[in-house]
Design an enzyme around this catalytic site. Structure first.
Site, PDB file in Angstrom:
ATOM      1  N   ASN A 140      31.555  29.987  27.401  1.00 24.11           N
ATOM      2  CA  ASN A 140      31.654  31.391  27.798  1.00 24.11           C
ATOM      3  C   ASN A 140      31.048  32.273  26.705  1.00 24.11           C
ATOM      4  O   ASN A 140      31.089  31.954  25.517  1.00 24.11           O
ATOM      5  CB  ASN A 140      33.087  31.796  28.149  1.00 24.11           C
ATOM      6  CG  ASN A 140      34.095  31.630  27.029  1.00 24.11           C
ATOM      7  OD1 ASN A 140      34.043  30.676  26.263  1.00 24.11           O
ATOM      8  ND2 ASN A 140      35.048  32.551  26.957  1.00 24.11           N
ATOM      9  N   VAL A 141      30.450  33.372  27.146  1.00 26.24           N
ATOM     10  CA  VAL A 141      29.833  34.340  26.246  1.00 26.24           C
ATOM     11  C   VAL A 141      30.337  35.714  26.684  1.00 26.24           C
ATOM     12  O   VAL A 141      29.937  36.223  27.732  1.00 26.24           O
ATOM     13  CB  VAL A 141      28.287  34.277  26.317  1.00 26.24           C
ATOM     14  CG1 VAL A 141      27.665  35.321  25.401  1.00 26.24           C
ATOM     15  CG2 VAL A 141      27.798  32.870  25.967  1.00 26.24           C
ATOM     16  N   GLU A 142      31.248  36.271  25.873  1.00 26.01           N
ATOM     17  CA  GLU A 142      31.852  37.552  26.236  1.00 26.01           C
ATOM     18  C   GLU A 142      30.955  38.723  25.885  1.00 26.01           C
ATOM     19  O   GLU A 142      29.975  38.579  25.153  1.00 26.01           O
ATOM     20  CB  GLU A 142      33.204  37.700  25.529  1.00 26.01           C
ATOM     21  CG  GLU A 142      34.224  36.713  26.027  1.00 26.01           C
ATOM     22  CD  GLU A 142      35.582  36.878  25.405  1.00 26.01           C
ATOM     23  OE1 GLU A 142      36.533  36.287  25.947  1.00 26.01           O
ATOM     24  OE2 GLU A 142      35.737  37.572  24.387  1.00 26.01           O
ATOM     25  N   GLU A 191      30.582  28.153  33.140  1.00 25.69           N
ATOM     26  CA  GLU A 191      29.851  27.562  34.259  1.00 25.69           C
ATOM     27  C   GLU A 191      28.481  28.209  34.441  1.00 25.69           C
ATOM     28  O   GLU A 191      27.516  27.541  34.818  1.00 25.69           O
ATOM     29  CB  GLU A 191      30.681  27.673  35.549  1.00 25.69           C
ATOM     30  CG  GLU A 191      31.951  26.876  35.536  1.00 25.69           C
ATOM     31  CD  GLU A 191      33.150  27.590  34.908  1.00 25.69           C
ATOM     32  OE1 GLU A 191      34.278  27.106  35.070  1.00 25.69           O
ATOM     33  OE2 GLU A 191      32.969  28.641  34.248  1.00 25.69           O
TER      34      GLU A 191
END
Length: 137
Positions: A50-52, A63
């Site tokens: 994940n990349v916030e 995903e």
């Protein structure tokens, strides 16, 4: 010893790849790093984290990065999927990501879930996908 299921999926290798991807997550806001890994039909393992973003709605789930890795590596279809949190616990993809995985699934795709191995059709029954668009052309 490598653990595989009847379809020849090395779930331990997928778990290890998901944990490695989780270690690269960018999660400064939620402090909830996520890693995902999948096995393609041709035997490659693809992964993502994940990349916030400060604008939370722009955050990319693991995903999304995994599907990008799939296409950067030559494309293909996903046979098996595994997702983990920072403690290595199995995570289920959110609804948006189940739809994303559905689009790139191989027939009979399997996912490791909190309740064991399930098929894509079990975790997203009656899904809408590319076949539905073809029916209306």
């Amino acid at each position: 010893m490598t653990v595989t299921d009847t379809q020849g999926v090395d779930w331990a290798a997928l778990e290890a790849a998901a944990v490695a991807a989780m270690g690269k997550a960018y999660a400064p806001y939620s402090k909830f790093p996520v890693g995902a890994a999948a096995l393609t039909e041709d035997g490659r393992i693809v992964s993502g984290c994940n990349v916030e973003n400060a604008s939370y709605g722009l955050t990319l789930c693991a995903e999304c990065a995994l599907v990008g890795d799939l296409h950067m590596g030559g494309g293909g279809r996903l046979r098996a999927f595994y997702c983990v949190d920072a403690k290595g616990n199995v995570l289920m993809p959110c609804g948006r990501c189940r739809q994303l995985l559905y689009e790139f699934r191989a027939p009979g795709m399997q996912l490791m879930t909190t309740q064991g191995i399930k098929t894509m059709d079990q975790v997203l029954p009656d899904a809408f996908g590319p076949d539905n668009l073809e029916e209306n052309r």
